[in-house]
Design a protein around this motif. Sequence first.
Motif, mmCIF file in Angstrom:
data_model
loop_
_atom_site.group_PDB
_atom_site.id
_atom_site.type_symbol
_atom_site.label_atom_id
_atom_site.label_comp_id
_atom_site.label_asym_id
_atom_site.label_seq_id
_atom_site.Cartn_x
_atom_site.Cartn_y
_atom_site.Cartn_z
ATOM 1 N N TYR A 128 17.281 23.653 10.566
ATOM 2 C CA TYR A 128 15.777 23.527 9.874
ATOM 3 C C TYR A 128 15.242 22.150 10.704
ATOM 4 O O TYR A 128 16.142 21.563 11.372
ATOM 5 C CB TYR A 128 16.327 22.927 8.278
ATOM 6 N N HIS A 160 14.860 30.710 5.839
ATOM 7 C CA HIS A 160 13.450 31.340 4.223
ATOM 8 C C HIS A 160 12.953 31.772 5.383
ATOM 9 O O HIS A 160 12.215 31.277 6.612
ATOM 10 C CB HIS A 160 13.561 30.955 3.328
ATOM 11 N N GLU A 196 11.708 30.808 -0.537
ATOM 12 C CA GLU A 196 12.179 29.367 -1.038
ATOM 13 C C GLU A 196 10.771 28.584 -1.622
ATOM 14 O O GLU A 196 11.730 28.058 -2.249
ATOM 15 C CB GLU A 196 12.480 28.672 0.444
ATOM 16 N N GLU A 197 10.084 28.194 -1.038
ATOM 17 C CA GLU A 197 8.825 27.854 -1.496
ATOM 18 C C GLU A 197 8.211 27.724 -2.731
ATOM 19 O O GLU A 197 8.341 26.072 -3.174
ATOM 20 C CB GLU A 197 7.730 27.955 -0.314
ATOM 21 N N ASP A 202 8.354 25.639 9.691
ATOM 22 C CA ASP A 202 9.483 25.395 8.406
ATOM 23 C C ASP A 202 10.199 26.906 7.690
ATOM 24 O O ASP A 202 9.382 27.617 7.381
ATOM 25 C CB ASP A 202 8.200 24.673 6.991
ATOM 26 N N GLN A 223 11.440 17.231 8.963
ATOM 27 C CA GLN A 223 10.197 17.498 8.029
ATOM 28 C C GLN A 223 9.685 15.917 8.146
ATOM 29 O O GLN A 223 8.933 15.968 6.752
ATOM 30 C CB GLN A 223 10.506 18.219 6.548
ATOM 31 N N HIS A 254 4.759 20.836 7.112
ATOM 32 C CA HIS A 254 3.700 21.451 5.973
ATOM 33 C C HIS A 254 2.130 21.344 5.953
ATOM 34 O O HIS A 254 1.465 21.222 5.268
ATOM 35 C CB HIS A 254 4.032 20.669 4.176
#
Length: 371
Positions: free
Chosen positions: A142, A35, A78-79, A46, A145, A333
């Motif tokens: 990805y 995304h 997406e978030e 991210d 995270q 984040h």
Amino acid sequence: MELLGVHMRVDAVGNLRGFYPAAQPNSPRLLIGSHLDTVPNAGAYDGVLGVVLAIALLEGLQGRRLPFGIEVVGFSEEEGVRFGTPFIGSRALVGRLDQKLLDVHDAQGISVRKAIENFGLNPDEIPQAELQKDTLGYLELYIEQGPILEKLNLPLAAVEAIAGQSRLEFAFLGRANHAGTTPMHLRCDAITGAAEWISAVERLAHEVPGLVATVGKIEAKPGAANVIAGEARLPLDIRHGSDEIRLRAVNDLIREAHEIAARRGLSVRESVLLNQAAVAMDSFLTAEIEKAILKTGCKPHRMVSGAGHDAMILAEKVPAAMIFLRTPGGISHHPAESVAVEDVERAIECGLHLLDQLASSPESYKRIKRA
Ligand code: GLV
Ligand code: MN
């Protein structure tokens, strides 16, 4: 993408899409993407890293055509920051962007439908964004995270499942009044009711192994230091690998909110914005990712993703898989989010091995479009 001879388009929900054709016309396609939106005060990787890596894989092919085409997708929304509901872009691909979701409003009262129109797109064309019948699968690269790969000293992992998540919004309603003249026992303070419930959320998440629950924001009205809050609005984000445990926790927390409100002379309203089940990644593609990781000289590792991803939406319709990259400090984040250049290089190498493996495996083609 255009330098690679790929024509780009924006579909009706704002996903950016480009198709790199196969060696032969009428061949199936593999989707690779992630995304493009992000969270407030975010890091730089991210989501968007996965889109850039998809383009890097096309570059790495150096003009070579495969027995399948590759569609690169940069998903929108997406978030779930703006509308409280995540995965709006990817839901369009699986035919799950319904009227109810189009009517959801942002903080300014703008609906998803209106936001799409304001962007110059036509929501009536959303059905045309759906997956093609000839889709082989979906791959997403990805950052992890989280801290696990760094602790294990491993650069890459194959994701075997993505934890389920619920998002809700709660409104505690009381009575606004003067902060100086209203005695404590005569107050109906919405903020203190919400605060008591937030502590209950944290307590439950500590008690239930594997449960994570977050209240990441609170809005009070009328919102002044010398006025008792008449209203407090707050979201709940709650996740677990087991859907049963997550849904039980959601019910417990709703019940607790009502008990706290009743005891304090408040009322509470909740709405469920998302109940996304935990999703297993495709076992064939995951095993192929492990082989590709081995070919890069690294030890393969399988792990569950605590973060949500568009791959969990695509998995409803097509085989989906993910490759994770180690995340320094496990920080995400957050502006300090980062990734090592050498790990990015390994991820590209791993992705190119994977494309070659899929190109030469008859098993890949047996799996076209489950739905
Ligand atoms: C996406 O970042 C999520 O909330 O898991
Ligand atoms: Mn994110």
